[in-house]
Design a protein around this motif. Structure first.
Motif, PDB file in Angstrom:
ATOM      1  N   LEU A 145      -2.561   2.433   8.905  1.00  0.00           N
ATOM      2  CA  LEU A 145      -2.499   3.428   7.839  1.00  0.00           C
ATOM      3  C   LEU A 145      -2.793   4.810   8.415  1.00  0.00           C
ATOM      4  CD1 LEU A 145      -4.520   1.448   5.132  1.00  0.00           C
ATOM      5  CD2 LEU A 145      -2.034   1.645   5.315  1.00  0.00           C
ATOM      6  N   LEU A 146      -2.330   5.835   7.753  1.00  0.00           N
ATOM      7  CA  LEU A 146      -2.582   7.195   8.214  1.00  0.00           C
ATOM      8  C   LEU A 146      -4.023   7.602   7.879  1.00  0.00           C
ATOM      9  CD1 LEU A 146       0.732   8.995   7.228  1.00  0.00           C
ATOM     10  CD2 LEU A 146      -0.013   8.276   9.509  1.00  0.00           C
TER      11      LEU A 146
ATOM     12  N   ASP B  31      -5.077   9.270   0.823  1.00  0.00           N
ATOM     13  CA  ASP B  31      -5.337   8.452  -0.358  1.00  0.00           C
ATOM     14  C   ASP B  31      -4.217   7.423  -0.502  1.00  0.00           C
ATOM     15  OD1 ASP B  31      -7.635   9.892  -1.113  1.00  0.00           O
ATOM     16  OD2 ASP B  31      -6.401  11.405  -2.120  1.00  0.00           O
ATOM     17  N   PHE B  32      -4.600   6.202  -0.858  1.00  0.00           N
ATOM     18  CA  PHE B  32      -3.648   5.102  -1.009  1.00  0.00           C
ATOM     19  C   PHE B  32      -3.861   4.388  -2.329  1.00  0.00           C
ATOM     20  CE2 PHE B  32      -3.877   5.741   3.508  1.00  0.00           C
ATOM     21  CZ  PHE B  32      -2.599   5.481   3.959  1.00  0.00           C
ATOM     22  N   THR B  33      -2.822   3.757  -2.826  1.00  0.00           N
ATOM     23  CA  THR B  33      -2.925   2.768  -3.893  1.00  0.00           C
ATOM     24  C   THR B  33      -2.380   1.464  -3.327  1.00  0.00           C
ATOM     25  OG1 THR B  33      -0.760   3.340  -4.806  1.00  0.00           O
ATOM     26  CG2 THR B  33      -2.699   4.422  -5.785  1.00  0.00           C
ATOM     27  N   ALA B  34      -2.853   0.346  -3.876  1.00  0.00           N
ATOM     28  CA  ALA B  34      -2.398  -0.957  -3.400  1.00  0.00           C
ATOM     29  C   ALA B  34      -2.274  -1.909  -4.578  1.00  0.00           C
ATOM     30  CB  ALA B  34      -3.366  -1.524  -2.367  1.00  0.00           C
TER      31      ALA B  34
ATOM     32  N   ALA C 195       0.864  -1.176   0.000  1.00  0.00           N
ATOM     33  CA  ALA C 195       0.000   0.000   0.000  1.00  0.00           C
ATOM     34  C   ALA C 195       0.900   1.225   0.000  1.00  0.00           C
ATOM     35  CB  ALA C 195      -0.911   0.010   1.218  1.00  0.00           C
ATOM     36  N   THR C 196       0.642   2.145  -0.914  1.00  0.00           N
ATOM     37  CA  THR C 196       1.425   3.369  -1.019  1.00  0.00           C
ATOM     38  C   THR C 196       0.555   4.549  -0.645  1.00  0.00           C
ATOM     39  OG1 THR C 196       2.748   2.412  -2.795  1.00  0.00           O
ATOM     40  CG2 THR C 196       2.791   4.803  -2.584  1.00  0.00           C
ATOM     41  N   ASN C 197       1.067   5.375   0.261  1.00  0.00           N
ATOM     42  CA  ASN C 197       0.369   6.579   0.673  1.00  0.00           C
ATOM     43  C   ASN C 197       0.595   7.640  -0.399  1.00  0.00           C
ATOM     44  OD1 ASN C 197      -0.270   9.101   1.821  1.00  0.00           O
ATOM     45  ND2 ASN C 197       0.013   8.286   3.889  1.00  0.00           N
ATOM     46  N   VAL C 198      -0.408   7.886  -1.221  1.00  0.00           N
ATOM     47  CA  VAL C 198      -0.293   8.835  -2.324  1.00  0.00           C
ATOM     48  C   VAL C 198      -0.284  10.271  -1.794  1.00  0.00           C
ATOM     49  CG1 VAL C 198      -1.382   9.654  -4.460  1.00  0.00           C
ATOM     50  CG2 VAL C 198      -1.425   7.223  -3.881  1.00  0.00           C
ATOM     51  N   THR C 199      -1.018  10.513  -0.721  1.00  0.00           N
ATOM     52  CA  THR C 199      -1.104  11.850  -0.147  1.00  0.00           C
ATOM     53  C   THR C 199       0.254  12.313   0.379  1.00  0.00           C
ATOM     54  OG1 THR C 199      -3.403  11.437   0.475  1.00  0.00           O
ATOM     55  CG2 THR C 199      -2.303  13.295   1.551  1.00  0.00           C
ATOM     56  N   ASN C 200       0.943  11.442   1.108  1.00  0.00           N
ATOM     57  CA  ASN C 200       2.217  11.810   1.739  1.00  0.00           C
ATOM     58  C   ASN C 200       3.427  11.176   1.058  1.00  0.00           C
ATOM     59  OD1 ASN C 200       0.922  13.368   3.693  1.00  0.00           O
ATOM     60  ND2 ASN C 200       0.559  11.580   4.969  1.00  0.00           N
ATOM     61  N   GLY C 201       3.211  10.287   0.096  1.00  0.00           N
ATOM     62  CA  GLY C 201       4.308   9.644  -0.627  1.00  0.00           C
ATOM     63  C   GLY C 201       4.924   8.485   0.147  1.00  0.00           C
ATOM     64  N   GLY C 202       5.506   7.538  -0.602  1.00  0.00           N
ATOM     65  CA  GLY C 202       6.217   6.414   0.008  1.00  0.00           C
ATOM     66  C   GLY C 202       5.340   5.219   0.288  1.00  0.00           C
ATOM     67  N   VAL C 203       5.974   4.066   0.451  1.00  0.00           N
ATOM     68  CA  VAL C 203       5.256   2.843   0.803  1.00  0.00           C
ATOM     69  C   VAL C 203       4.921   2.926   2.277  1.00  0.00           C
ATOM     70  CG1 VAL C 203       5.417   0.340   1.023  1.00  0.00           C
ATOM     71  CG2 VAL C 203       6.355   1.466  -0.988  1.00  0.00           C
ATOM     72  N   ASN C 204       3.652   2.855   2.571  1.00  0.00           N
ATOM     73  CA  ASN C 204       3.208   2.944   3.950  1.00  0.00           C
ATOM     74  C   ASN C 204       3.156   1.571   4.585  1.00  0.00           C
ATOM     75  OD1 ASN C 204       0.844   3.028   6.082  1.00  0.00           O
ATOM     76  ND2 ASN C 204       1.660   5.113   5.900  1.00  0.00           N
TER      77      ASN C 204
END
Length: 148
Positions: A112-113, A117-120, A88-97
């Motif tokens: 998760l924060l 917004d996330f992508t997975a 899962a990548t935190n699109v809002t804050n960047g980086g792999v969360n």
């Protein structure tokens, strides 16, 4: 030319069915004349090794149960896969969360924060290495809810 079962073919190419993965094969080609043995060519022998079969990427990803810091991801099982890696990548804050491995076709991201917004996506692999690692699944998007 003769294929591996000894049949004569009348083309300059042939196709071998039913080969085993990661197996060495040797074949010999002789160009035949018009029935007079002195017109036959010298045999030419060559070898090849079949490649390893590949796992297909996981498909039909669905995100459910999204909360302030959690989301559940499910997908269809992949033939011959024993494990899956989930990201899962935190699109809002960047980086792999979050990233982890599971033997199941469902995974719940925890921690998760909130309000992001996330992508997975998921990859499949097997523990023996025979089938390799699949490509990435399709990428799905979701958003955690804001903390109140």
């Amino acid at each position: 030319m003769k294929d591996e079962v000894g049949e004569v073919v009348d083309t300059t190419s042939d196709h071998f069915d039913g080969l085993e993965p990661s197996t060495a094969y040797t074949y010999t080609v002789v160009a035949k004349g018009d029935g007079v043995s002195t017109l036959d060519s010298e045999p030419v022998t060559s070898s090849f090794t079949t490649g390893d079969p590949q796992l297909t990427p996981p498909a039909n990803l669905v995100v459910s149960g999204v909360g302030t810091d959690t989301a559940t991801l499910t997908w269809d099982p992949v033939d011959n896969a024993t494990d899956y890696s989930v990201y899962a990548t935190n699109v809002t804050n960047g980086g792999v969360n979050s990233s982890d491995e599971t033997a199941q076709t469902t995974y719940t991201f925890i921690g998760l924060l909130p309000g992001c917004d996330f992508t997975a996506y998921v990859t499949a692999h097997d523990s023996t290495g025979t089938w390799g690692i699949s490509g990435k699944s399709e990428v799905v998007s979701f958003a955690t809810t804001s903390a109140s």
